[in-house]
Write an enzyme that holds these catalytic residues in place. Structure first.
Site, PDB file in Angstrom:
ATOM      1  N   TYR A 285      40.760  -3.727 -14.638  1.00 30.74           N
ATOM      2  CA  TYR A 285      41.081  -4.438 -13.400  1.00 30.74           C
ATOM      3  C   TYR A 285      40.389  -3.753 -12.237  1.00 30.74           C
ATOM      4  O   TYR A 285      40.690  -2.605 -11.912  1.00 30.74           O
ATOM      5  CB  TYR A 285      42.602  -4.461 -13.226  1.00 30.74           C
ATOM      6  CG  TYR A 285      43.144  -5.125 -11.987  1.00 30.74           C
ATOM      7  CD1 TYR A 285      42.371  -5.939 -11.157  1.00 30.74           C
ATOM      8  CD2 TYR A 285      44.478  -4.935 -11.634  1.00 30.74           C
ATOM      9  CE1 TYR A 285      42.898  -6.537 -10.029  1.00 30.74           C
ATOM     10  CE2 TYR A 285      45.029  -5.529 -10.501  1.00 30.74           C
ATOM     11  CZ  TYR A 285      44.230  -6.327  -9.705  1.00 30.74           C
ATOM     12  OH  TYR A 285      44.777  -6.919  -8.591  1.00 30.74           O
TER      13      TYR A 285
ATOM     14  N   LYS B 174      39.417  -7.978 -15.253  1.00 30.62           N
ATOM     15  CA  LYS B 174      39.795  -8.794 -14.103  1.00 30.62           C
ATOM     16  C   LYS B 174      38.967  -8.310 -12.927  1.00 30.62           C
ATOM     17  O   LYS B 174      39.082  -7.166 -12.503  1.00 30.62           O
ATOM     18  CB  LYS B 174      41.290  -8.659 -13.807  1.00 30.62           C
ATOM     19  CG  LYS B 174      41.736  -9.403 -12.548  1.00 30.62           C
ATOM     20  CD  LYS B 174      43.214  -9.181 -12.251  1.00 30.62           C
ATOM     21  CE  LYS B 174      43.630  -9.846 -10.936  1.00 30.62           C
ATOM     22  NZ  LYS B 174      45.062  -9.579 -10.611  1.00 30.62           N
TER      23      LYS B 174
END
Length: 294
Positions: free
Chosen positions: A133, A161
């Site tokens: 992320y 992400k």
């Protein structure tokens, strides 16, 4: 692994700051009913920074329990100390999550070498799929595509992400990481373009309050129907920006409360509830997105 419309779920709280598990169960049922593809529990939007580890694990475990196998649950496992991230990962491995989402270590600004070592160590502590992320606006470290590519060979690191909003990164990540590596947008405002350029899904804030409409947009974009995706995205665009009129998740919790999804919009310090000057802006954006405000 999971594709499509994924909600970065809020963590509902009572007015005294304790977790409101009754509202949490209602939220899970709401997303199942609305067709959301997966839930991220206790990530940034779920206030991971202000939940101690034991409470963090409990909220994820209860989310899994409420989901009862009907929707995949991804648990947030990020921390800025690798040992803490490993401890959290081991605990979450026992509660039935389908995957984990680990933000880059924040504040201490690791180098690419440190990021690679961190993620390898965390991944080695479990066999559950891991999603990297990158959100430099919050962490003060920007994990470059070249660094992500160094982690593709780790068997249970399955995707990233990417929340910079930099659409050019989709192509670069795909070139470096291959077609099997999952790319998830973490920026609602550019999610449509992200998916049309080859992304696999969106981990979304707006999805908390417009799940059916957001899923329809994601499905159209994933199918390559750019015209339909644009028509579905356009009514939501005012909402995307207004949900960040103050720090996330302040506005989205307020909106969820006004919709009757949660009992109250309480948020833990150092964040405070939405200031009055934002109320009208958010109600207007919600109305334009055809959200009923109570």
């Amino acid at each position: 692994m999971i594709n499509g419309s994924i909600v970065a779920l809020i963590t509902p709280m009572n007015s005294d700051g304790s977790i409101d598990f009754a509202s949490l169960e209602r939220l899970v049922e709401f997303h199942i009913d609305q067709g959301t593809d997966a839930i991220v529990a206790v990530g940034t939007t779920g206030e991971s920074a202000t939940l101690p580890m034991s409470e963090h694990v409990t909220v994820v475990a209860q989310t899994v329990k409420f989901a009862a196998g009907r929707i995949p649950v991804i648990g947030g496992n990020g921390a800025n100390a690798t040992a803490e991230a490993i401890e959290l990962t081991k605990s979450l491995s026992k509660v039935g999550v389908a995957g984990m989402l680990g933000v880059t270590p924040y504040y201490n600004k690791p180098t690419p070498k440190g990021l690679i070592a961190h993620y390898k160590a965390v991944a080695a502590s479990t066999d559950i799929p891991q999603i990297l992320y990158n959100v430099p606006g919050r962490t003060a470290v920007d994990m470059q595509p070249e660094t992500v590519a160094e982690l593709v060979g780790v068997s249970n690191i399955i995707g990233v992400k990417e929340a910079t909003g930099d659409i050019a990164r989709v192509k670069r990540l795909r070139e470096l990481c291959g077609n099997d590596f999952k790319l998830y947008s973490g920026d609602d405002a550019t999610a449509r373009e992200f998916l049309l350029l080859g992304g696999n899904g969106v981990i979304s804030v707006a999805n908390n309050i417009v799940p059916k409409a957001f899923k329809a947009m994601c499905d159209a974009a994933l199918a390559g129907n750019a015209e339909l995706a644009l028509s579905l995205d356009t009514p939501l665009r005012g909402l995307y920006s207004t949900l960040f009129c103050e720090a996330n998740p302040i506005p989205v919790k307020w909106a969820a409360h006004r919709m009757g999804l949660i009992k109250c919009g309480h948020i833990r310090l150092p964040l405070t509830e939405l200031s009055e000057q934002c109320h009208g802006l958010l109600i207007d954006a919600m109305t334009r997105a055809q959200i009923e405000v109570k």
